[in-house]
Design an enzyme around this catalytic site. Structure first.
Site, PDB file in Angstrom:
ATOM      1  N   GLU A  38       0.697  -1.128   0.225  1.00 48.59           N
ATOM      2  CA  GLU A  38       0.154  -0.072   0.158  1.00 48.59           C
ATOM      3  C   GLU A  38       0.934   1.381  -0.068  1.00 48.59           C
ATOM      4  O   GLU A  38       0.421   2.276  -0.600  1.00 48.59           O
ATOM      5  CB  GLU A  38      -1.035   0.024   1.149  1.00 48.59           C
ATOM      6  CG  GLU A  38      -1.847  -1.059   1.024  1.00 48.59           C
ATOM      7  CD  GLU A  38      -2.861  -0.880  -0.053  1.00 48.59           C
ATOM      8  OE1 GLU A  38      -2.953   0.069  -0.694  1.00 48.59           O
ATOM      9  OE2 GLU A  38      -3.671  -1.746  -0.453  1.00 48.59           O
ATOM     10  N   ASP A  55     -10.544   4.993  -2.907  1.00 46.52           N
ATOM     11  CA  ASP A  55      -9.154   5.373  -3.478  1.00 46.52           C
ATOM     12  C   ASP A  55      -9.555   5.916  -5.007  1.00 46.52           C
ATOM     13  O   ASP A  55     -10.853   6.010  -5.146  1.00 46.52           O
ATOM     14  CB  ASP A  55      -8.167   3.857  -3.987  1.00 46.52           C
ATOM     15  CG  ASP A  55      -8.725   3.299  -4.921  1.00 46.52           C
ATOM     16  OD1 ASP A  55      -9.886   3.024  -5.135  1.00 46.52           O
ATOM     17  OD2 ASP A  55      -7.804   2.839  -5.679  1.00 46.52           O
ATOM     18  N   TYR A  96      -7.142   6.404   3.403  1.00 44.73           N
ATOM     19  CA  TYR A  96      -7.012   5.331   2.186  1.00 44.73           C
ATOM     20  C   TYR A  96      -6.486   4.020   2.782  1.00 44.73           C
ATOM     21  O   TYR A  96      -6.856   2.776   2.905  1.00 44.73           O
ATOM     22  CB  TYR A  96      -6.739   5.628   0.843  1.00 44.73           C
ATOM     23  CG  TYR A  96      -6.218   4.568   0.067  1.00 44.73           C
ATOM     24  CD1 TYR A  96      -7.424   3.804  -0.243  1.00 44.73           C
ATOM     25  CD2 TYR A  96      -4.876   3.891   0.040  1.00 44.73           C
ATOM     26  CE1 TYR A  96      -7.177   2.354  -0.998  1.00 44.73           C
ATOM     27  CE2 TYR A  96      -4.532   2.936  -0.567  1.00 44.73           C
ATOM     28  CZ  TYR A  96      -5.829   2.137  -1.004  1.00 44.73           C
ATOM     29  OH  TYR A  96      -5.598   0.990  -1.798  1.00 44.73           O
TER      30      TYR A  96
END
Length: 299
Positions: free
Chosen positions: A46, A147, A129
């Site tokens: 991520e 996102d 996020y």
DNA sequence: GATGCGTGGAC
DNA sequence: TGTCCAAGCAT
């Protein structure tokens, strides 16, 4: 609830099942999605995927997990080694933040990537996020994951416009919560599925609507796929900017085994005022340190 | 809320 | 070729 709101909610709810079926057939096999992937692997992915395409992340993620299989392994390294291993992924402050996050996980969470949204959100470099994504994808939680891909799918399919607003709106959060299946593992799959649809089908440029599982339900399609008519997005210049200059300077330091001289750095950028400003900002960011003998190095 | 922050691929 | 943009975050 008005008639139009009822229709809106019904249309939105109808998206879930087709998207789940589509994902079941079309999901990419990515390392951080495999059943045996650790939460650390998910967290690293991520960080790397923030503003960076999957294809460029894959090799760096693989090398990173081999070199540092746990948060504690990374935390034991100098931050500069993280910056070096980051290579040319871009936005190298992310490497520094990932290193700082690994240290926080080691010190404050006994070396285990936390599963609670609030604990994740408190880590350096983890925003709304990323916290939601790790909670959902690493721990199977029911989280609204918004996102750029999800926002674009919802903008088109539900709101009927080509692109979402510049920043996340209350309406998007409410819609995301409405759509989220009740069952946590199903919710987590929905979140990754709608992201994948945005990445592979409902793309920003030239969407592949022929292969879209929800084309019949799509408000943007129903409206004739009208072109975006909002305010133009400011183009992000790069050539000649401080960002490019910083990139040049940092590349020299990444590729050098140790400290380099100021004279060496000066060969990478002609304009002295901008060069000094960029170097100063790299030092201010902690990406570069000045050594006692007047040279410069990674931290 | 607007800015600044890298890099390279696709067209 | 220049333009756009790719799983955001911090300030």
């Amino acid at each position: 609830m008005t008639t139009s709101e009822t229709t809106f909610a019904a249309t939105a709810a109808g998206l879930v099942t087709p998207v789940l079926h589509w994902y079941d057939e079309h999901a990419r096999d990515l390392p951080w999605r495999r059943p045996d992937a650790s939460a650390w692997s998910v967290l690293v992915s991520e960080f790397m995927l923030q503003q960076t395409p999957v294809a460029r992340v894959l090799p760096i993620h693989d090398a990173w997990l081999r070199q540092w299989p746990t948060p504690a392994a990374l935390a034991a390294e100098a931050a500069g080694e993280a910056v070096r291993a980051w290579g040319r992924l871009g936005y190298p402050r992310r490497a520094l933040r990932l290193h700082a996050a690994a240290a926080a996980i080691t010190d404050q969470h006994a070396g285990r990537v936390p599963s609670a949204y609030d604990d994740l959100r408190a880590l350096p470099g983890v925003g709304d996020y990323t916290a939601a994504a790790v909670a959902a994808f690493a721990y199977g939680q029911r989280q609204v994951v918004l996102d750029t891909n999800v926002r674009r799918v919802l903008a088109r399919a539900v709101a009927g416009v080509e692109f979402p607003a510049r920043s996340v709106t209350r309406a998007e959060r409410d819609l995301g919560a409405t759509l989220l299946p009740e069952d946590p593992p199903t919710a987590a799959t929905w979140s990754v599925a709608v992201m994948e649809l945005g990445a592979l089908v409902c793309t920003a440029d030239r969407p592949r609507c022929d292969g879209c599982p929800v084309r019949r339900l799509c408000a943007w399609q129903a409206a004739g796929a009208p072109a975006y008519d909002g305010p133009p997005r400011p183009a992000q210049a790069y050539a000649g900017t401080d960002r490019q200059c910083r990139g040049r300077l940092l590349a020299v330091l990444r590729d050098a085994p140790g400290a380099v001289t100021r004279a060496h750095l000066e060969t990478t950028w002609d304009e002295p005022v901008q060069r000094e400003r960029a170097l100063g900002s790299l030092v201010a960011d902690g990406l570069v340190v000045a050594t006692a003998d007047g040279r410069y190095a990674l931290p």
